[in-house]
Design a protein around this motif. Sequence first.
Motif, PDB file in Angstrom:
ATOM      1  N   LYS A 142     -24.534  10.914   3.352  1.00 28.38           N
ATOM      2  CA  LYS A 142     -23.156  11.140   2.903  1.00 28.38           C
ATOM      3  C   LYS A 142     -22.231  10.007   3.355  1.00 28.38           C
ATOM      4  N   ASP A 143     -22.445   9.530   4.581  1.00 33.85           N
ATOM      5  CA  ASP A 143     -21.541   8.528   5.149  1.00 33.85           C
ATOM      6  C   ASP A 143     -22.123   7.118   5.155  1.00 33.85           C
ATOM      7  N   ARG A 144     -23.173   6.878   4.398  1.00 32.37           N
ATOM      8  CA  ARG A 144     -23.868   5.592   4.448  1.00 32.37           C
ATOM      9  C   ARG A 144     -22.965   4.414   4.109  1.00 32.37           C
ATOM     10  N   LYS A 145     -21.980   4.627   3.200  1.00 31.92           N
ATOM     11  CA  LYS A 145     -21.114   3.530   2.775  1.00 31.92           C
ATOM     12  C   LYS A 145     -20.007   3.232   3.779  1.00 31.92           C
ATOM     13  N   LYS A 146     -19.830   4.121   4.765  1.00 32.07           N
ATOM     14  CA  LYS A 146     -18.802   3.919   5.791  1.00 32.07           C
ATOM     15  C   LYS A 146     -19.321   3.099   6.970  1.00 32.07           C
ATOM     16  N   VAL A 147     -20.632   2.916   7.033  1.00 33.11           N
ATOM     17  CA  VAL A 147     -21.248   2.266   8.194  1.00 33.11           C
ATOM     18  C   VAL A 147     -20.999   0.758   8.141  1.00 33.11           C
ATOM     19  N   LYS A 148     -20.308   0.232   9.148  1.00 37.66           N
ATOM     20  CA  LYS A 148     -20.037  -1.202   9.244  1.00 37.66           C
ATOM     21  C   LYS A 148     -20.933  -1.892  10.275  1.00 37.66           C
ATOM     22  N   GLY A 149     -21.489  -1.116  11.191  1.00 36.10           N
ATOM     23  CA  GLY A 149     -22.386  -1.678  12.193  1.00 36.10           C
ATOM     24  C   GLY A 149     -23.486  -0.686  12.528  1.00 36.10           C
ATOM     25  N   LEU A 150     -24.706  -1.177  12.662  1.00 35.55           N
ATOM     26  CA  LEU A 150     -25.858  -0.335  12.995  1.00 35.55           C
ATOM     27  C   LEU A 150     -26.611  -0.994  14.142  1.00 35.55           C
ATOM     28  N   TYR A 151     -26.767  -0.249  15.234  1.00 39.56           N
ATOM     29  CA  TYR A 151     -27.443  -0.769  16.431  1.00 39.56           C
ATOM     30  C   TYR A 151     -28.638   0.129  16.702  1.00 39.56           C
ATOM     31  N   PHE A 152     -29.811  -0.383  16.346  1.00 38.60           N
ATOM     32  CA  PHE A 152     -31.039   0.414  16.332  1.00 38.60           C
ATOM     33  C   PHE A 152     -31.980  -0.051  17.440  1.00 38.60           C
TER      34      PHE A 152
ATOM     35  N   GLY B 290     -35.698   0.856  18.763  1.00 35.81           N
ATOM     36  CA  GLY B 290     -36.799   1.674  18.313  1.00 35.81           C
ATOM     37  C   GLY B 290     -38.176   1.301  18.821  1.00 35.81           C
ATOM     38  N   ALA B 291     -39.018   2.324  18.960  1.00 37.56           N
ATOM     39  CA  ALA B 291     -40.431   2.108  19.244  1.00 37.56           C
ATOM     40  C   ALA B 291     -41.047   1.341  18.087  1.00 37.56           C
ATOM     41  N   GLY B 292     -41.931   0.405  18.395  1.00 34.21           N
ATOM     42  CA  GLY B 292     -42.591  -0.378  17.363  1.00 34.21           C
ATOM     43  C   GLY B 292     -41.816  -1.584  16.899  1.00 34.21           C
ATOM     44  N   CYS B 293     -40.680  -1.885  17.543  1.00 31.60           N
ATOM     45  CA  CYS B 293     -39.831  -3.004  17.117  1.00 31.60           C
ATOM     46  C   CYS B 293     -39.927  -4.199  18.055  1.00 31.60           C
ATOM     47  N   GLY B 294     -41.047  -4.329  18.742  1.00 37.55           N
ATOM     48  CA  GLY B 294     -41.208  -5.421  19.693  1.00 37.55           C
ATOM     49  C   GLY B 294     -41.644  -6.736  19.083  1.00 37.55           C
ATOM     50  N   THR B 295     -42.075  -6.712  17.828  1.00 35.98           N
ATOM     51  CA  THR B 295     -42.510  -7.941  17.163  1.00 35.98           C
ATOM     52  C   THR B 295     -41.744  -8.119  15.845  1.00 35.98           C
ATOM     53  N   THR B 296     -41.849  -9.307  15.279  1.00 37.20           N
ATOM     54  CA  THR B 296     -40.992  -9.685  14.155  1.00 37.20           C
ATOM     55  C   THR B 296     -41.244  -8.876  12.884  1.00 37.20           C
TER      56      THR B 296
ATOM     57  N   VAL C 158     -28.300  -4.650  14.043  1.00 33.63           N
ATOM     58  CA  VAL C 158     -29.041  -5.172  15.194  1.00 33.63           C
ATOM     59  C   VAL C 158     -30.237  -4.263  15.448  1.00 33.63           C
ATOM     60  N   ILE C 159     -31.421  -4.865  15.506  1.00 31.28           N
ATOM     61  CA  ILE C 159     -32.649  -4.099  15.724  1.00 31.28           C
ATOM     62  C   ILE C 159     -33.343  -4.638  16.967  1.00 31.28           C
ATOM     63  N   LYS C 160     -33.516  -3.778  17.951  1.00 31.66           N
ATOM     64  CA  LYS C 160     -34.181  -4.167  19.184  1.00 31.66           C
ATOM     65  C   LYS C 160     -35.232  -3.135  19.573  1.00 31.66           C
ATOM     66  N   GLU C 161     -36.141  -3.567  20.430  1.00 31.87           N
ATOM     67  CA  GLU C 161     -37.179  -2.673  20.930  1.00 31.87           C
ATOM     68  C   GLU C 161     -36.552  -1.561  21.770  1.00 31.87           C
TER      69      GLU C 161
ATOM     70  N   GLU D   2     -38.538  -6.725  10.646  1.00 27.16           N
ATOM     71  CA  GLU D   2     -38.159  -7.128   9.291  1.00 27.16           C
ATOM     72  C   GLU D   2     -38.364  -5.992   8.305  1.00 27.16           C
ATOM     73  N   LEU D   3     -39.433  -5.233   8.502  1.00 29.79           N
ATOM     74  CA  LEU D   3     -39.734  -4.121   7.598  1.00 29.79           C
ATOM     75  C   LEU D   3     -38.628  -3.074   7.635  1.00 29.79           C
ATOM     76  N   ILE D   4     -38.220  -2.681   8.840  1.00 32.24           N
ATOM     77  CA  ILE D   4     -37.199  -1.631   8.927  1.00 32.24           C
ATOM     78  C   ILE D   4     -35.818  -2.175   8.584  1.00 32.24           C
ATOM     79  N   ARG D   5     -35.587  -3.471   8.801  1.00 29.94           N
ATOM     80  CA  ARG D   5     -34.311  -4.068   8.405  1.00 29.94           C
ATOM     81  C   ARG D   5     -34.124  -3.977   6.885  1.00 29.94           C
ATOM     82  N   GLU D   6     -35.186  -4.195   6.138  1.00 32.64           N
ATOM     83  CA  GLU D   6     -35.104  -4.091   4.685  1.00 32.64           C
ATOM     84  C   GLU D   6     -34.694  -2.685   4.261  1.00 32.64           C
ATOM     85  N   VAL D   7     -35.193  -1.684   4.972  1.00 37.53           N
ATOM     86  CA  VAL D   7     -34.819  -0.296   4.681  1.00 37.53           C
ATOM     87  C   VAL D   7     -33.342  -0.078   4.977  1.00 37.53           C
ATOM     88  N   PHE D   8     -32.882  -0.559   6.126  1.00 34.80           N
ATOM     89  CA  PHE D   8     -31.470  -0.410   6.488  1.00 34.80           C
ATOM     90  C   PHE D   8     -30.565  -1.156   5.507  1.00 34.80           C
ATOM     91  N   ASP D   9     -30.970  -2.363   5.120  1.00 31.69           N
ATOM     92  CA  ASP D   9     -30.163  -3.154   4.177  1.00 31.69           C
ATOM     93  C   ASP D   9     -29.979  -2.416   2.855  1.00 31.69           C
TER      94      ASP D   9
END
Length: 288
Positions: A54-64, A66-72, A93-96, A76-83
């Motif tokens: 519902k609020d996806r268009k209001k999001v100006k910043g996403l700080y994620f 996550g498990a499994g995000c230690g390598t490139t 921003v995506i960090k481990e 990149e895979l989950i960034r494409e989903v967020f984009d």
Amino acid sequence: MILVVDSGSTKTDWIALSDDGKHLFQTQTLGLNPQVLSQEILRERIVNNFELYKDRKKVKGLYFYGAGCGTTKPRELIREVFDEIFKEADEIVIKEDTYAALYATATEGEKSVVCILGTGSNCSYFDGNDIIQKVVSLGYVLMDDASGNYYGAELIRDYKFGKMPKYLSEKFETEYDLTSENIKNHLYKNPNPNTYLATFARFLIENKDEDYCQGVIKRGLSLFIEHQVVLQFPNAKDIPIHFVGSIGFYLQAELKEVLKGFGLTPGKILKRPIDGLVAHHKQHILEA
């Protein structure tokens, strides 16, 4: 609006903050581990959440975090989903997940070791300013000592090989479908095999006072402490060892005992890092 997200393999906590740091809403989805899930499943788990979609268009910043995000590649895979979903976001921003544990436990300027003991396990060193990852996790097949999925695998193996005491074995088989077909389907055909294995850790926690369970628990914890802490950080005995995650939280008595055996000092032991993570981002909003 910004989203602060802490994601494990089992579940993901989302907290929305206004531009001035006020809490807007909190919600939860299933885990979003890009190492074990396809983009289709990741996307489905997000868009099926009413508040987020519902609020996806209001999001100006996403700080994620996550498990499994230690390598490139997984990042990149989950960034494409967020984009695709949060198209109006100016910053993603995506960090481990170790960074979430760090922000929730460590004190700026103080050296410490920060560990995760949940569905999976991991460990990092904080030098007071920066995080240092000595060992890049290879996931649940080769690493994850003392994690929920590690303990699940140990219980299933002991049950199948007849190493579990008979009275516990009988109790175990009344609580789970332990047919070979069901286990193999979950491990080799269904998504999230690591999360499936971690479901068995509940049995270990609920029966942790049994001698057999104590042995399994302390073996796993000893492996983790030896491999991830003692062998990696020569100064580990001089600094606090922090933990985040349900396994560390519910087994903290055993964890403290094992740490003592290695001559180590326990620091904070938290079930989940989301509150500390949000406080970290609020502080940055106020300083901006």
